[in-house]
Design an enzyme around this catalytic site. Structure first.
Site, PDB file in Angstrom:
ATOM      1  N   CYS A 218      28.022  59.191  32.384  1.00 43.35           N
ATOM      2  CA  CYS A 218      26.851  59.259  31.871  1.00 43.35           C
ATOM      3  C   CYS A 218      27.011  59.885  30.542  1.00 43.35           C
ATOM      4  CB  CYS A 218      25.362  58.666  32.160  1.00 43.35           C
ATOM      5  SG  CYS A 218      25.231  57.349  32.847  1.00 43.35           S
TER       6      CYS A 218
ATOM      7  N   LYS B 181      28.184  58.233  26.866  1.00 46.02           N
ATOM      8  CA  LYS B 181      27.647  57.342  26.445  1.00 46.02           C
ATOM      9  C   LYS B 181      27.573  57.557  24.958  1.00 46.02           C
ATOM     10  CE  LYS B 181      24.199  55.406  29.275  1.00 46.02           C
ATOM     11  NZ  LYS B 181      22.383  55.596  29.454  1.00 46.02           N
TER      12      LYS B 181
ATOM     13  N   ASP C 154      15.055  49.625  30.042  1.00 46.89           N
ATOM     14  CA  ASP C 154      16.590  50.063  30.843  1.00 46.89           C
ATOM     15  C   ASP C 154      17.094  48.510  31.403  1.00 46.89           C
ATOM     16  OD1 ASP C 154      16.011  53.041  31.478  1.00 46.89           O
ATOM     17  OD2 ASP C 154      14.226  52.676  32.146  1.00 46.89           O
TER      18      ASP C 154
ATOM     19  N   ASP D 167      18.938  51.198  36.905  1.00 47.73           N
ATOM     20  CA  ASP D 167      18.229  50.401  35.598  1.00 47.73           C
ATOM     21  C   ASP D 167      17.322  48.886  36.385  1.00 47.73           C
ATOM     22  OD1 ASP D 167      19.198  51.472  33.364  1.00 47.73           O
ATOM     23  OD2 ASP D 167      20.936  50.474  33.419  1.00 47.73           O
TER      24      ASP D 167
ATOM     25  N   GLY E  10      33.452  39.964  39.799  1.00 51.96           N
ATOM     26  CA  GLY E  10      33.703  41.227  38.531  1.00 51.96           C
ATOM     27  C   GLY E  10      35.032  41.022  37.761  1.00 51.96           C
TER      28      GLY E  10
END
Length: 340
Positions: free
Chosen positions: A21, A24, A58, A98, A146
């Site tokens: 993260c 980001k 979130d 999240d 996916g």
């Protein structure tokens, strides 16, 4: 790939410019990008959209019946560790977080995979997917397919759908003055991950933290009557706390000495293992911060860009440390955060 090709493969984290993260888009830049979308408003004539863009929460939440809401989120990033199986586990736990941060229960997930197929063998990608599958199954969440693309950098994550009760959500804009602030995981994985990327040293305590689900913390928060929470990820404790306090129109007071850290974090900080994302986090919140005599090094720890961090809950949660409280903010010019 030939044996010679396989032997030339470098450490997984070396194929990405950032990691986890910490890669980001900086929060200030991101808010400017979506500002037009939030200011334009969202068509919601039936009131089905319960949580959207307005507070930077979130996940999105949509009511589908009187007692059921759908929670929707997506998260992906470049390798944060060199072991592909562990990377998959971490990415899955981070994406599921999240949903937990909104008070929901994840029910289905789909994989999001970017892979440099001419550079890295697909067997490594299979290990990433296997790690994610194991964590999702441990959470009682189905994984159903996916999407994948050929990408110069390896990237992986998940889009997750969960369920929650529309009247029992955890949001980032419902904090009230007088409530304690509880943190459910120690900080510091960003610093340890940065050290891992630079040196190759491994930190089992960081992997254990990042692969631990926030399901128990979320359930305890709901059971205790909490209504306000967020998870601590790429914007660090200070970045996510700023968003919570700003949206709730309160000031957060943090006791720096009460914030827990993983073993080895302070030593790694003193040796300079700080990501660019962490420094950008601190730069973003500094105008909204009253840090008094708190040293810069302590602020960097509080701004450390987490991957699959814990929940920050407005309320006291049994078994987890209280690190501060929410106080009234009577003047919009007051800081959103005070560090003592």
């Amino acid at each position: 790939m030939t044996d010679q090709d396989v032997s030339s493969i470098r450490r997984l984290t070396s194929y990405a410019h950032g990691g986890g993260c910490a890669c980001k888009i900086p929060p200030g830049e991101l808010e400017r990008v979506v500002e037009g979308l939030t200011s334009a408003g969202v068509k919601n004539p039936r009131g089905e959209l319960l949580v959207g863009l307005a507070t930077g929460d979130d996940a999105a939440v949509v009511r589908v019946s009187q007692d059921t809401a759908v929670v929707s989120t997506a998260d992906f990033f470049t390798p944060v560790v060199d072991d592909p199986y562990d990377w998959g586990r971490i990415a899955a736990a981070n994406a599921l977080s999240d949903v937990y941060a909104m008070g929901g229960r994840p029910v289905t997930a789909v994989n999001l995979l970017g892979w440099p197929r001419d550079v890295l063998p697909f067997e490594l990608a299979s290990e990433v997917l296997r790690g994610a599958l194991d964590v999702a199954h441990g959470a009682g969440c189905h994984v159903a397919g996916g999407h994948s693309i050929d990408d110069p950098e390896p990237k992986f994550g998940m889009a997750v759908t969960g369920l929650a009760h529309p009247d029992r959500l955890l949001r980032n804009n419902t904090g009230r003055a007088g409530q304690p602030l509880t943190l459910t995981k120690p900080l510091g994985v960003g610093i340890l991950n940065n050290r891992h990327k630079v040196t190759g040293e491994t930190f089992p305590q960081a992997i254990d933290s990042m692969t631990t689900l926030n399901d128990r913390a979320s359930a305890l928060a709901l059971r205790s009557g909490a209504e306000c929470a967020t998870d601590i990820t790429g914007f660090g404790l200070l970045g996510h706390l700023h968003k919570l306090a700003r949206s709730s129109r309160v000031t957060a007071i943090i006791d720096a000495a009460a914030v827990p850290y993983l073993d080895g974090v302070r030593e790694s900080l003193s040796e300079g293992f700080v990501s660019g994302g962490t420094r950008r986090n601190l730069d973003w919140v500094r105008p909204h911060l009253d840090a008094g005599p708190v040293r810069e090094e302590e602020l960097l720890l509080l701004a450390d860009a987490q991957t699959s961090g814990g929940l920050l809950v407005a309320g006291e949660i049994p078994g987890y440390p209280v690190i501060g409280e929410l106080a009234p903010r009577t003047d919009p010019g007051m800081p959103t955060m005070v560090i003592r």
